[in-house]
Scaffold this active site. Structure first.
Site, PDB file in Angstrom:
ATOM      1  N   ARG A 250     -53.540 -26.934  31.118  1.00  0.00           N
ATOM      2  CA  ARG A 250     -53.254 -27.448  32.463  1.00  0.00           C
ATOM      3  C   ARG A 250     -53.974 -28.746  32.816  1.00  0.00           C
ATOM      4  O   ARG A 250     -53.706 -29.307  33.864  1.00  0.00           O
ATOM      5  CB  ARG A 250     -53.565 -26.368  33.497  1.00  0.00           C
TER       6      ARG A 250
ATOM      7  N   THR B  10     -57.035 -21.986  29.086  1.00  0.00           N
ATOM      8  CA  THR B  10     -55.916 -22.861  29.411  1.00  0.00           C
ATOM      9  C   THR B  10     -56.226 -23.820  30.567  1.00  0.00           C
ATOM     10  O   THR B  10     -55.523 -24.807  30.740  1.00  0.00           O
ATOM     11  CB  THR B  10     -54.687 -22.026  29.830  1.00  0.00           C
TER      12      THR B  10
ATOM     13  N   GLY C 111     -57.677 -14.060  29.480  1.00  0.00           N
ATOM     14  CA  GLY C 111     -57.621 -12.886  28.601  1.00  0.00           C
ATOM     15  C   GLY C 111     -57.626 -11.576  29.363  1.00  0.00           C
ATOM     16  O   GLY C 111     -57.936 -10.527  28.799  1.00  0.00           O
ATOM     17  N   GLY C 112     -57.264 -11.638  30.635  1.00  0.00           N
ATOM     18  CA  GLY C 112     -57.330 -10.447  31.490  1.00  0.00           C
ATOM     19  C   GLY C 112     -56.403  -9.323  31.073  1.00  0.00           C
ATOM     20  O   GLY C 112     -56.531  -8.200  31.571  1.00  0.00           O
ATOM     21  N   GLU C 113     -55.467  -9.608  30.174  1.00  0.00           N
ATOM     22  CA  GLU C 113     -54.567  -8.548  29.690  1.00  0.00           C
ATOM     23  C   GLU C 113     -55.069  -7.973  28.360  1.00  0.00           C
ATOM     24  O   GLU C 113     -54.349  -7.243  27.678  1.00  0.00           O
ATOM     25  CB  GLU C 113     -53.149  -9.090  29.516  1.00  0.00           C
TER      26      GLU C 113
ATOM     27  N   TRP D 170     -59.235 -17.716  35.024  1.00  0.00           N
ATOM     28  CA  TRP D 170     -58.370 -18.617  34.257  1.00  0.00           C
ATOM     29  C   TRP D 170     -57.743 -19.759  35.023  1.00  0.00           C
ATOM     30  O   TRP D 170     -56.739 -20.326  34.595  1.00  0.00           O
ATOM     31  CB  TRP D 170     -57.302 -17.822  33.517  1.00  0.00           C
TER      32      TRP D 170
ATOM     33  N   ASP E 112     -51.791  -6.100  39.448  1.00  0.00           N
ATOM     34  CA  ASP E 112     -51.985  -7.393  38.781  1.00  0.00           C
ATOM     35  C   ASP E 112     -51.970  -8.552  39.764  1.00  0.00           C
ATOM     36  O   ASP E 112     -51.437  -9.614  39.469  1.00  0.00           O
ATOM     37  CB  ASP E 112     -50.909  -7.588  37.686  1.00  0.00           C
TER      38      ASP E 112
ATOM     39  N   ASP F  41     -53.890 -10.983  40.607  1.00  0.00           N
ATOM     40  CA  ASP F  41     -55.017 -11.891  40.340  1.00  0.00           C
ATOM     41  C   ASP F  41     -55.334 -12.772  41.550  1.00  0.00           C
ATOM     42  O   ASP F  41     -54.421 -13.273  42.200  1.00  0.00           O
ATOM     43  CB  ASP F  41     -54.651 -12.877  39.234  1.00  0.00           C
TER      44      ASP F  41
ATOM     45  N   ARG G  14     -52.147 -14.092  45.573  1.00  0.00           N
ATOM     46  CA  ARG G  14     -51.016 -13.473  44.868  1.00  0.00           C
ATOM     47  C   ARG G  14     -50.582 -12.173  45.541  1.00  0.00           C
ATOM     48  O   ARG G  14     -49.452 -11.731  45.406  1.00  0.00           O
ATOM     49  CB  ARG G  14     -51.457 -13.229  43.417  1.00  0.00           C
TER      50      ARG G  14
END
Lengths: 268, 549
Positions: B145, B189, B205-207, B255, B316, B318, B343
């Protein structure tokens, strides 16, 4: 309701093979899938939900946003189990489709292949009660389906081209399409009714709509493109223009039509 | 460019040349050598005062994405024309926000590459290709980004969870530091943020059951200066908000890029979902500091305060949004606030000195909460957690908004956000943690076509948390927002438009079809006294300007 009962049988005769599948980053070249029992398919499902569903969706129907394709019909990059295995193992370069972990055993990759295979309906595994020949006749004559739908270049433009519909819709879905066409309507087949700033109203199928413009095709197949700011009103009907055939076709007619539509594939 | 011409002029005169002659003979004469002045911390603090440059991801440390440039304004924006385009050679999704310093533009590319171009022409100076392993663990696409810059060094995150320092003049690598182990599911990213003499950066890497953190590195050496975990360890306050050992694999990735207030010396950074995302049974408790805003000491990284938007999140949601800082009039006095459209579909105005909740309300459709209590904590609707069979909840997993940058205008005092009114069926699954494997505990499914949902750009008054206007778009957009002193809101849409709205009213002023999805935020800059505005669409970076006289 139709008397159709659909039996999906997996006639999976496990061929005894001397091929040995080893753990590692092998690429399958010439082997069928030995891991294709219901147990394997279920194991593949679990792996899929965990590792693949983020992009391909929990229902494996793909995701336009991520660019991940629908895996429930004909696959664009692979036409065999081996092809699917290789894509899973090596990924698709230049896309978000990464290879699976190098230490994932081949057996698990094959289970995933078996699960993906179970999503598309192999006509060889399905007994349908209807007659393809009778369905074809019905489609063109009494049913008048071809006034709206095109098959192999012949027919109307007011509904989806059905030349290969058997590859993307299973018999249950085809049954629903005929009896309850409003249940699942792709936005391409919604209707738009627009009135421009001069008061002229036109109605047509929603070819495309975006933030600032829209395009429709009217009943005479004329194509119209508008900037939304040119329009005084925009009406959107999120229903199918296709009637339900519950009252007009018998159960056996519907069975025949489903059999015919399901037979429509590239090879036919 | 003025700086450069000032440097070049004596040299040219010495050679018996004059600048106008050079300009006629060779339009590229001023860009033979990258000649930007080193980007000092003073320049970064005062970035607003040199609007010809866009020196960090969000433009300024307060992340308002508000530019004082006003050459392009409401009266002439409809005359914008394309000046150049740059085709990113690797086909993938461009989420980059370019950085511009003194006429040089730095563009990050998927998967983890970086290019420097002439900001007037889009022609390349140099390109850096980061070598990546072929077994990356990334959840959601290969992208990058943006960069940070300090002195003459660029700092970039890479998908293999490294932080790389690159010479801004040549593209040479100065150092390459492993921030975390990509094989355990870590990746990077987001653009780093310069804070004083440090490079501050988060982790993705939250997943994958990681433990999120925010790091600060020495810009000269790449040495780690401090690390603040987004999940407290044993004995630290908040660790008891995780049942058992669930804190070890609790996610809370960091992230997206944060913000900084030099007066308060506080860094503001959002944190992501707790893991596993959709099955909260294995991590009972509030799960601090997932889905939170963290305020960190600018020197030590110590947590000064936190505000958790969604305690014990199971959808989810975030809190990976860029915090926007501004001083606003609120109930009769000027308050230093942080504005946040989450979110989870709620907008928050928070006192950024203390973390006190001031205002909040839903800005998009949602069914999971009855509202916010006086402290800003959500009042949950019972029975909205994911089930094995699936349950319909709004907003969907992608959220009412997501990582894409919101904006704020100093002219209107309004906050602008790309929003989505959608819903999705949420499922939960039982999963055991395995290092480097996905650890999400479920997923989601749309029951309607995307075109059946509503998307819009919304303008929110931060003093009341109420929507002032909205502009409908379609379908769901991942485009960020930039505002200017020309009274304009620039943004894009997923159907491939780049467009300008009146910041005060939301009226459309101009649009152009770029043909591919806008998945990034615009930015604006000036060279040789001419304002440009840049946006990435599909695989291409486009730059627009007014017609030349």
């Amino acid at each position: 309701m139709s008397s159709i009962s659909i039996q999906i049988r997996y006639l999976l005769t496990v061929a005894i093979s001397c091929l040995l599948f080893t753990v590692g980053t092998s690429t399958a070249e010439d082997a069928g899938n030995l891991y294709n029992t219901n147990f394997d398919i279920n194991a593949g499902l679990k792996y899929f939900e965990r590792q693949c569903s983020r992009c391909h969706g929990f229902d494996a129907k793909g995701n336009d946003e991520t660019g991940a394709p629908d895996l429930t019909g004909r696959l664009s990059r692979a036409s065999s189990d081996v092809g699917v295995f290789n894509i899973i193992r090596t990924g698709v370069p230049g896309t978000a489709m990464l290879p699976v972990a190098a230490d994932l055993p081949d057996s698990q990759v094959w289970q995933l292949v078996a699960y993906i295979g179970s999503l598309s309906t192999d006509p060889a595994n399905i007994d349908l009660p209807g007659s393809v020949v009778a369905g074809s006749r019905l489609f063109r004559n009494r049913g008048d389906c071809n006034s709206c739908h095109m098959i192999d270049g012949e027919g109307g433009r007011l509904g989806p081209d059905l030349s290969r519909v058997g590859e993307r819709r299973n018999p249950e879905e085809l049954l629903t399409d005929i009896l309850d066409p409003h249940q699942e309507v792709a936005p391409r087949w919604w209707t738009m009714r627009v009135t421009d700033n001069e008061g002229v109203t036109r109605e047509g199928l929603r070819m495309n709509e975006d933030s600032f413009s829209l395009r429709i095709m009217d009943a005479e197949s004329n194509l119209w493109s508008y900037q939304k700011r040119q329009l005084a009103s925009i009406e959107r009907v999120e229903e199918s223009t296709m009637p339900s055939y519950t009252q007009t076709l018998s159960d056996s007619d519907v069975d025949d039509l489903v059999a015919y539509l399901f037979s429509l594939r590239k090879e036919n | 460019m003025n700086r450069f011409i000032a440097l070049l002029a004596p040299l040219c005169l010495g050679l018996g040349l004059t600048l106008p002659v050079l300009a006629q003979e060779d339009e590229f004469q001023t860009v033979i050598t990258p000649a930007f002045s080193p980007v000092t911390w003073e320049r970064l603090i005062n970035a607003e005062d040199e609007p010809e440059n866009w020196m960090m991801y969000s433009g300024t440390l307060d992340s308002q994405r508000y530019s004082r440039l006003d050459q392009i304004d409401k009266s002439n924006v409809a005359e914008l024309e394309m000046k150049w385009s740059y085709q990113i050679p690797v086909i993938d999704r461009a989420e980059t926000v370019p950085t511009v310093v003194d006429g040089i533009m730095f563009i990050t590319e998927a998967p983890s590459n970086l290019t420097a171009v002439d900001a007037r022409t889009g022609r390349v100076y140099w390109r850096y290709d980061h070598e990546l392993p072929d077994d990356l663990r990334i959840c959601c696409g290969r992208n990058n980004r943006g960069v940070a810059i300090l002195g003459e060094t660029l700092f970039m995150s890479t998908l293999d969870a490294h932080l790389v320092a690159i010479d801004a003049r040549t593209g040479n690598v100065l150092w390459d530091t492993e921030v975390a182990d990509y094989e355990a599911g870590y990746s990077k990213t987001a653009a780093p943020l310069i804070v004083k003499d440090k490079v501050v950066t988060g982790i993705a890497g939250g997943e994958f059951g990681i433990r999120g953190f925010i790091d600060a590195y020495d810009p000269a050496t790449g040495e780690l200066e401090w690390r603040t975990y987004a999940i407290p360890g044993p004995g630290e306050p908040g660790n008891d908000s995780w049942s058992g050992d669930s804190w070890k694999t609790g996610g809370a990735a960091t992230w997206i890029t944060g913000s900084y207030d030099p007066d308060l010396n506080l860094i503001y950074w959002g944190t992501g979902n707790p893991g596993p995302d959709w099955n909260g049974d294995v991590r009972l408790g509030d799960n601090l500091y997932s889905d939170s805003a963290l305020a960190l000491d600018g020197d030590t990284g110590e947590i000064a305060w936190h505000f958790q938007f969604t305690p014990h999140d199971v959808h989810d949601y975030d809190s990976i949004q860029v915090p926007i800082l501004a001083d606003i009039e609120y109930q009769g006095s000027t308050r230093k606030v942080m504005m946040w459209a989450n979110r989870n579909a709620f907008f928050y105005t928070i006192d950024r000195a203390t973390g006190e909740f001031l205002e909040g309300d839903a800005y998009a459709s949602q069914t999971w909460a009855q509202g916010l209590d006086p402290t800003g904590r959500p009042i949950r609707v019972p029975g909205m957690a994911p089930t094995y069979e699936g349950i319909l909840v709004s907003p969907p997993i992608v959220g009412a908004t997501n990582w894409y940058s919101p904006g704020y205008s100093q002219q209107t005092g309004l906050f602008y956000v790309t929003s989505f009114d959608g819903e999705q069926e949420f499922f939960k699954r039982d999963e055991d943690y395995e290092e480097g494997e996905r650890f999400t505990g479920g997923g989601g499914r749309y029951n309607q076509p995307m075109d059946a949902f509503h998307s819009s750009i919304r303008a929110i008054n931060p003093a009341t948390a109420q929507i002032e206007w909205e502009f409908p778009i379609m379908p769901r957009s991942s485009a960020g927002i930039t505002t200017t002193a020309g009274g304009i809101v620039f943004t894009g849409s997923a159907d491939g438009y780049f467009f300008a709205l009146d910041a005060a009213t939301g009226e459309e002023l101009w649009h152009i079809s770029l043909g591919a999805r806008v998945h990034a935020a615009p930015m604006t800059y000036a060279v040789d006294g001419k304002q440009f505005v840049t946006i990435a669409s599909g695989n291409v970076v486009y730059t627009f300007g007014l017609k030349d006289d």
